[in-house]
Scaffold this motif. Structure first.
Motif, mmCIF file in Angstrom:
data_model
loop_
_atom_site.group_PDB
_atom_site.id
_atom_site.type_symbol
_atom_site.label_atom_id
_atom_site.label_comp_id
_atom_site.label_asym_id
_atom_site.label_seq_id
_atom_site.Cartn_x
_atom_site.Cartn_y
_atom_site.Cartn_z
ATOM 1 N N VAL A 19 0.861 -1.189 0.000
ATOM 2 C CA VAL A 19 0.000 0.000 0.000
ATOM 3 C C VAL A 19 0.895 1.237 0.000
ATOM 4 O O VAL A 19 1.577 1.518 0.990
ATOM 5 N N ASP A 21 0.977 4.719 0.436
ATOM 6 C CA ASP A 21 0.138 5.744 1.060
ATOM 7 C C ASP A 21 0.222 7.055 0.283
ATOM 8 O O ASP A 21 1.290 7.611 0.090
ATOM 9 N N SER A 61 -5.967 8.116 5.683
ATOM 10 C CA SER A 61 -5.254 6.843 5.783
ATOM 11 C C SER A 61 -6.042 5.784 6.542
ATOM 12 O O SER A 61 -6.116 4.631 6.122
ATOM 13 N N HIS A 65 -7.347 2.322 4.691
ATOM 14 C CA HIS A 65 -6.786 1.009 5.025
ATOM 15 C C HIS A 65 -7.852 0.055 5.550
ATOM 16 O O HIS A 65 -7.804 -1.153 5.284
ATOM 17 N N SER A 102 3.445 -7.398 9.215
ATOM 18 C CA SER A 102 3.180 -6.047 8.705
ATOM 19 C C SER A 102 4.351 -5.140 9.028
ATOM 20 O O SER A 102 4.930 -5.208 10.116
ATOM 21 N N ILE A 108 -0.628 3.279 11.460
ATOM 22 C CA ILE A 108 -1.568 2.395 10.767
ATOM 23 C C ILE A 108 -1.532 0.964 11.302
ATOM 24 O O ILE A 108 -2.577 0.355 11.569
ATOM 25 N N HIS A 176 3.394 -1.259 4.372
ATOM 26 C CA HIS A 176 2.801 0.082 4.343
ATOM 27 C C HIS A 176 3.899 1.077 4.008
ATOM 28 O O HIS A 176 4.843 1.278 4.776
ATOM 29 N N ASP A 229 -4.096 3.862 -0.340
ATOM 30 C CA ASP A 229 -5.259 4.130 0.511
ATOM 31 C C ASP A 229 -6.033 5.354 0.068
ATOM 32 O O ASP A 229 -7.242 5.448 0.258
#
Length: 881
Positions: A19, A21, A61, A65, A102, A108, A176, A229
């Protein structure tokens, strides 16, 4: 609800979700994207499927997400709860996986770990919050993520337990990548930093893909998804429904993903000029990504998912697609059934959703689809499943909006009741010479109270029986109370109407028409800022038309007013997308010094201020001068990528604290001149405005303050010729001042380049105070920047009230009486259908209009603390001379 999944084996054992951002779709799709994202564009043409993922508002954000990973659109209010904690825990793709690794931002990652039924399922690797520094280039945030993913796989070669974990099925890797969002805020999305960050992300994804393929021996069991996102507007902001914010890229490749098709389908003007025009473009809604990820690795769909599985992204296996879509349909249908059962249980007069009732009952649909799958009619089963999804979503929507008519009715009654209640109060205490109304008899008052209580009990009983939220009781209480008071004082309304029509019904109706046109013009200014510039043209000639004295005895004041209105009108014609221009900031500071010094000299020459007050003003002018030096120095440091110097940061905070609180520390004396006091307030916020300016904001502040101070002088001079008493009652003509106040409130907001959107503000404004990402500190500074002109015009309104021989709060209460006319307009404009630009704009307009009222109340009360006690003695002295 029973979790749902496809009964067939999944095509992938693992999923990698990237992702980026804050990445706009056009930065990948448009022709120039081929130099920035060579690997991803090769995937789009040779290996995978691509399209645009359309996000919902607010384009922030957190909700972005949640939509991607959990498959539902979080309530708009959730964005105010912050980025790291959940209003309620929720299911997600990560929660349904066997294990998720992650990597990325501490803003996030934690919310998906908190949302998991077993926090150990979601493992997080986060950099410290202080890494998110807007003062410098931020691609190191993405480099950190890529490096830690590489370290994970390098460690697995030595750690047997980790190696075993990494080789189980149903696992997820979430990367992320915040660098683009940070660089976009800091340098804007057309900057070299933003474009270079796209290259870094592209190269990083290519490296990670190679590492994973080598680690897993090219087993063809890894799926990859790349998306964002939210996007970003040209000002470096996001949050609203502008297409630049709602269009994000979606690229999928690997196990279970269909390869590219040269059909040229799905394109519109957005990608018509792209070199990708011959490849099929498959657009999705953002929540559709969650069921796609669940399908690829064979996990249960998140139980609150409302996304529709985008089957065009799956390989051409008819049976697999049919089973996957059928599972998606059952999962959404289960949510519909829960809502249906709740309403059927609680509603007094239940009305079912007809398309899923009777012969079309859900069980019949499900059995029909299952029979067709068993018979091998996969395409027909897929079509029926998609139809069931649509009906279930419509049914969910039906029950979610089931109480809208009731809610809109009582809220509208509350708004109108509030306006009427304020009107009664104003008429009774500020318009009538004495309370001469004929009060209700005791029996009449009792009847009115009993009727009101009965209505509230009836509404409350309906709310209680139907198990509605507690807030509904408040929604019902307010209109009942307001209308009770209005009806009890109906004779006051009649007396006010009689007073208003003393000059004739024709004049009264003309005044009503003018009032409505003015209010609607202010409403329309939310859509077209230029309307305010047109209004300034009429305001400029107002004194000349309104008063012969202004044409003859006060020609200089009239000319100054015309010049100030003309200058201020320019700002609502300027483009809202403005880059940093320190020269304009310095020019605004110089203009404030020249005008401020000139006014101080005039006040000293006319003996209107004492030595102490003149010394304070000189100190304030010096603070503005020093702020200009700090702005220039800090801007140079940031431009050279040297960050925010600590000395500059400390001095900026110190100057603002000293200058802003100075009027509160020295609140003046009863003998102080009203204009001197207002000038002190204007100068007090000068350093703050300079330090928060990136372009022409300070110039606007100077012109705006000049205009509202001249408004005060014009109002005083027009009234001076008609003064009849020391303290008088409010008259119908005084509504003009209330409308002027509302007009200047709108100008205060739109004049600094804002648009009526919650995502129209640039974080670049706060970099002289803070560069480490702190949404609440940054948001507070941006709000203060907007409210400074509000405070000035509120203070001026207080002085005008006394200047017109009115009681201090009479004019402001008149403002409160009419201000909700604007809010009611936007309440009915609020929409949750149409384009996301329309939806986001409608929500933003209503919120901003509501906040205008709240902030005006607070700032007016605050301004009274500063100017109320010294304006009255001065004006009484005037009257006695």
């Amino acid at each position: 609800m029973t979790p749902q999944r496809s009964p067939l084996a999944s095509p992938a054992d693992r999923l990698v979700l990237f992702v980026a951002d804050g990445l706009r779709a056009d930065k990948i799709v448009q022709p120039e994207g081929q130099d920035r994202a060579k690997f991803l564009r090769r995937i789009m043409k040779e290996e995978g499927t691509w399209g645009v993922s359309h996000t919902r508002v607010p384009t922030e954000s957190r909700p972005g997400h949640v939509a991607i990973i959990a498959g539902f659109y979080e309530d708009v209010s959730a964005v105010t709860t912050g980025w790291t904690m959940n209003p309620v825990n929720f299911d997600s793709v990560f929660n349904q996986s066997h294990h998720t690794w992650s990597f990325g931002s501490p803003d996030i990652l934690p919310m998906f770990q908190h949302g998991a039924s077993d926090p150990d399922t979601v493992e997080t690797f986060m950099y410290p919050p202080e890494f998110e520094d807007f003062a410098g280039e931020a691609s190191h945030l993405d480099t950190w993520v890529f490096d830690h993913v590489k370290e994970l796989f390098a460690s697995a070669k030595k750690d047997k337990d980790l190696n075993k974990k990494l080789r189980q099925n149903k696992i997820v890797f979430f990367l992320h990548l915040l660098g683009l969002d940070t660089n976009g805020h800091g340098f804007r999305p057309h900057s070299e930093e933003y474009h270079n960050n796209i290259k870094l992300v592209d190269q990083g994804i290519e490296e990670i893909t190679k590492i994973m393929e080598e680690f897993y021996g090219h087993d063809g069991r890894t799926s990859y998804i790349f998306t964002a996102d939210h996007g970003m507007n040209n000002r470096g902001g996001h949050g609203d429904g502008h297409p630049d914010n709602t269009r994000t890229p979606l690229i999928a490749w690997g196990a279970g993903i269909r390869g590219p098709r040269k059909t040229g389908l799905g394109h519109d003007e957005f990608s018509a000029e792209s070199d990708l025009i011959e490849w099929q473009r498959d657009d999705v809604l953002q929540a559709d990504i969650a069921p796609l990820m669940s399908t690829l690795i064979g996990t249960d769909f998140p139980v609150n998912n409302v996304g529709e599985l985008p089957v065009t992204y799956l390989k051409e296996d008819e049976r697999f697609r049919a089973e996957a879509v059928f599972a998606n349909a059952r999962e959404i249908l289960a949510q519909y059934q829960v809502k249906h059962d709740e309403k059927e249980r609680d509603e007094l007069f239940f009305r079912p959703f007809q398309p899923l009732s009777g012969l079309n009952a859900p069980d019949a649909f499900v059995n029909d689809i299952r029979d067709r799958i068993e018979a091998g009619e996969y395409i027909k089963a897929e079509i029926l499943s998609q139809e069931l999804i649509q009906l279930s979503l419509r049914g969910l929507r039906y029950f979610q909006t089931y109480d809208w008519l009731f809610l809109r009715g009582i809220i509208t009654a509350g708004y109108v009741g509030w306006c009427m209640y304020c009107l009664v109060f104003v008429i009774k205490y500020y318009m009538l010479a004495r309370p001469t109304e004929k009060l209700l008899s005791k029996s009449g008052a009792w009847f009115m109270d009993i009727l009101s209580i009965s209505v509230f009990i009836t509404l409350g009983s309906m709310i209680w029986i139907q198990n509605m939220p507690l807030m509904y009781y408040a929604y019902s209480l307010f209109p009942v109370y307001f209308w009770n008071q209005v009806l009890r004082h109906r004779n006051t309304l009649m007396a006010g109407l009689q007073l208003a029509t003393e000059s004739g019904w024709g004049v009264f109706l003309l005044g009503i028409a003018t009032f409505i046109l003015t209010m609607e013009a202010l409403v329309y200014s939310f859509f077209k800022r230029e309307v305010l510039s047109v209004c300034f043209i009429f305001l400029a000639i107002w004194p000349v038309v309104a008063s012969k004295r202004m044409r003859s005895e006060h020609l200089k004041l009239s000319l100054a007013w015309i010049g100030a209105c003309s200058c201020t009108s320019v700002f609502t014609l300027l483009p809202v997308e403005k880059g940093e221009d320190i020269n304009l900031v310095v020019l605004g500071g110089i203009a404030s010094l020249i005008l401020g010094a000139g006014l101080v000299w005039v006040l000293i020459s006319s003996s209107r201020i004492n030595r102490r007050l003149s010394t304070i003003m000189v100190i304030q002018l010096l603070a503005i001068s020093f702020s200009m030096v700090l702005v220039y120095s800090t801007s140079q440091s940031l431009r050279q990528r040297e960050g925010l110097p600590f000395v500059n940061q400390a001095l900026s905070w110190a100057i603002v604290a000293f200058s802003t609180f100075l009027p509160f520390v020295y609140r003046g004396r009863p003998t102080d001149d009203y204009l001197a006091r207002l000038l002190t307030i204007c100068l007090a916020f000068g350093p703050l405005t300079v330090l928060l300016s990136i372009s022409y904001e300070m110039l606007f502040y100077v012109c705006f303050c000049t205009t509202v101070l001249l408004w005060l002088e014009v109002e005083r001079e027009i009234y001076r010729g008609t003064r009849v008493s020391v303290v008088r009652s409010l008259m119908v003509n005084d509504i003009r001042a209330a409308l002027f106040f509302l007009f200047f409130i709108n100008v205060a907001f739109f004049g600094t380049g804002n648009v009526a959107s919650l995502g129209s503000f640039s974080l670049e404004s706060v970099y002289r105070f803070v560069t480490i990402f702190d949404p609440f500190m940054m948001g507070t500074l941006l709000i203060i920047k907007i409210l400074v002109p509000f405070f000035v015009v509120s203070a001026v309104l207080g002085v005008i009230s006394t200047s017109l021989d009115l009681q201090p709060f009479s004019l402001f209460l008149a403002v409160m009486t009419v201000s909700d006319v604007q809010t009611i307009n936007f309440f009915y404009f609020v929409s949750d259908y149409g384009s996301w630009l329309e939806i986001g704009t409608s929500i933003s307009h209503f919120c901003i209009a509501e906040l205008f009222i709240i902030f005006s109340i607070i700032l007016f009360l605050l301004s009274r603390l500063l100017v109320g006690h010294l304006a009255i003695p001065r004006l009484i002295k005037e009257k006695t001379t």
